[in-house]
Write an enzyme that holds these catalytic residues in place. Structure first.
Site, mmCIF file in Angstrom:
data_model
loop_
_atom_site.group_PDB
_atom_site.id
_atom_site.type_symbol
_atom_site.label_atom_id
_atom_site.label_comp_id
_atom_site.label_asym_id
_atom_site.label_seq_id
_atom_site.Cartn_x
_atom_site.Cartn_y
_atom_site.Cartn_z
ATOM 1 N N ALA A 1 -95.806 75.656 149.314
ATOM 2 C CA ALA A 1 -96.132 75.361 147.780
ATOM 3 C C ALA A 1 -94.559 75.646 146.695
ATOM 4 C CB ALA A 1 -97.259 75.975 146.788
ATOM 5 N N TYR B 1 -101.790 69.887 158.747
ATOM 6 C CA TYR B 1 -100.938 70.345 159.023
ATOM 7 C C TYR B 1 -100.767 70.990 160.474
ATOM 8 C CZ TYR B 1 -100.500 71.600 153.954
ATOM 9 O OH TYR B 1 -100.397 70.894 152.775
ATOM 10 N N ASN C 1 -89.988 77.873 155.847
ATOM 11 C CA ASN C 1 -90.609 77.225 154.946
ATOM 12 C C ASN C 1 -91.953 77.445 153.613
ATOM 13 O OD1 ASN C 1 -93.283 75.079 154.386
ATOM 14 N ND2 ASN C 1 -94.038 75.105 156.332
ATOM 15 N N ARG D 1 -96.046 62.494 150.247
ATOM 16 C CA ARG D 1 -97.410 62.258 149.904
ATOM 17 C C ARG D 1 -97.437 62.768 148.727
ATOM 18 N NH1 ARG D 1 -98.331 68.296 152.591
ATOM 19 N NH2 ARG D 1 -100.841 68.451 150.966
ATOM 20 N N HIS E 1 -90.849 71.838 156.544
ATOM 21 C CA HIS E 1 -92.661 71.718 155.861
ATOM 22 C C HIS E 1 -92.465 71.474 157.621
ATOM 23 C CE1 HIS E 1 -90.757 72.362 152.350
ATOM 24 N NE2 HIS E 1 -90.257 71.543 152.408
ATOM 25 N N GLU F 1 -84.511 74.870 155.883
ATOM 26 C CA GLU F 1 -85.698 74.916 155.223
ATOM 27 C C GLU F 1 -86.811 73.245 156.390
ATOM 28 O OE1 GLU F 1 -85.119 71.513 151.795
ATOM 29 O OE2 GLU F 1 -87.518 71.782 150.921
ATOM 30 N N ARG G 1 -108.138 75.261 157.544
ATOM 31 C CA ARG G 1 -108.494 73.953 156.874
ATOM 32 C C ARG G 1 -107.039 72.746 156.860
ATOM 33 N NH1 ARG G 1 -109.867 74.982 151.247
ATOM 34 N NH2 ARG G 1 -110.218 72.325 151.523
ATOM 35 N N PRO H 1 -96.675 80.822 151.094
ATOM 36 C CA PRO H 1 -98.169 81.573 150.692
ATOM 37 C C PRO H 1 -99.089 80.090 151.228
ATOM 38 C CG PRO H 1 -97.456 80.356 148.244
ATOM 39 C CD PRO H 1 -95.428 80.538 149.448
ATOM 40 N N ASN H 2 -100.173 80.329 151.655
ATOM 41 C CA ASN H 2 -101.120 79.427 152.534
ATOM 42 C C ASN H 2 -101.511 79.453 153.966
ATOM 43 O OD1 ASN H 2 -103.154 79.146 150.192
ATOM 44 N ND2 ASN H 2 -101.963 78.272 148.776
HETATM 45 O O1 CA2 Z 1 -96.027 70.597 155.154
HETATM 46 C C1 CA2 Z 1 -95.568 72.005 154.381
HETATM 47 O O2 CA2 Z 1 -95.068 72.736 155.959
HETATM 48 C C2 CA2 Z 1 -95.608 72.808 152.788
HETATM 49 O O3 CA2 Z 1 -94.606 73.154 153.197
HETATM 50 C C3 CA2 Z 1 -97.008 73.272 153.451
HETATM 51 C C4 CA2 Z 1 -97.261 73.570 151.847
HETATM 52 C C5 CA2 Z 1 -96.888 72.061 151.163
HETATM 53 O O4 CA2 Z 1 -97.624 72.914 149.671
HETATM 54 C C6 CA2 Z 1 -95.895 72.096 150.827
HETATM 55 O O5 CA2 Z 1 -96.044 71.497 149.932
HETATM 56 C C7 CA2 Z 1 -95.730 71.166 152.307
HETATM 57 C C8 CA2 Z 1 -98.855 74.002 151.353
HETATM 58 C C9 CA2 Z 1 -99.273 75.164 152.689
HETATM 59 C C10 CA2 Z 1 -100.865 75.286 152.776
HETATM 60 O O6 CA2 Z 1 -101.033 75.410 154.037
HETATM 61 C C11 CA2 Z 1 -102.096 75.462 154.012
HETATM 62 C C12 CA2 Z 1 -102.755 76.244 155.665
HETATM 63 C C13 CA2 Z 1 -104.001 75.266 155.506
HETATM 64 C C14 CA2 Z 1 -104.974 74.737 155.502
HETATM 65 C C15 CA2 Z 1 -104.789 74.518 153.831
HETATM 66 C C16 CA2 Z 1 -103.320 74.505 153.484
#
Ligand code: CA2
Length: 148
Positions: free
Chosen positions: A79, A25, A76, A109, A102, A100, A20, A12-13
């Protein structure tokens, strides 16, 4: 016939990448990462099924389907890393090598990001290298598949 497709699955996201929080990221979009990943996989003679979903159940279904279609998974889980027993169970069922991945390093974090359900079944974990992590993960998975 030997399977030569890998699944690269994004949770997700991650479809919002590049829009953002570039300080966490990176600046690349998910489309940029897909294109880099296809190029890198091609060097190993591997095809890529590159997917993203914001829905836990859909991620589970895609992982289940990989059992028949893919020779390894780069995941990946975003969340869902920190919450999803359903994704952990689906990965166990595939019996495929799993990397896995990230973009950030969750261990530097918030505390809630330190727990990963996926790590319990991952063959290996790559984190903290931004989009370059996808390249590293493809190289690692290609080596694992080769040594099978
Ligand atoms: O670091 C990573 O790749 C994570 O899997 C990213 C997740 C986070 O919940 C994990 O703890 C670590 C969040 C992805 C959110 O993606 C976004 C993309 C653009 C702007 C904001 C968030």
């Amino acid at each position: 016939m030997e399977k030569s497709e890998i699944l690269i699955l994004n949770g997700p996201n991650l479809n919002m990448l590049g829009i953002r929080e570039p300080h966490i990221y990176g600046r690349e979009s998910l489309e940029d990462i897909e294109s880099m990943s296809r190029d890198q996989a091609r060097l190993h003679g591997l095809a890529v099924d590159f997917r993203q979903s914001n829905f836990e159940g859909e991620l589970v279904t895609i992982i289940q389907q990989a059992r028949d279609n893919a020779c390894g998974i780069i995941l990946n889980p975003a969340a869902y890393t920190h919450t999803s027993v359903a994704i952990l169970d689906a990965l166990k069922l595939t019996e495929l090598p799993v990397i896995e991945l990230h973009l950030s390093n969750p261990h530097t974090r918030e505390k809630f990001r330190h727990k990963s359900f996926v790590s319990e079944v991952a063959t290996g974990i790559i984190c903290g290298f931004g989009s370059f992590g996808y390249i590293l993960a493809i190289d690692a998975l290609a080596r694992l598949i080769d040594s099978d």
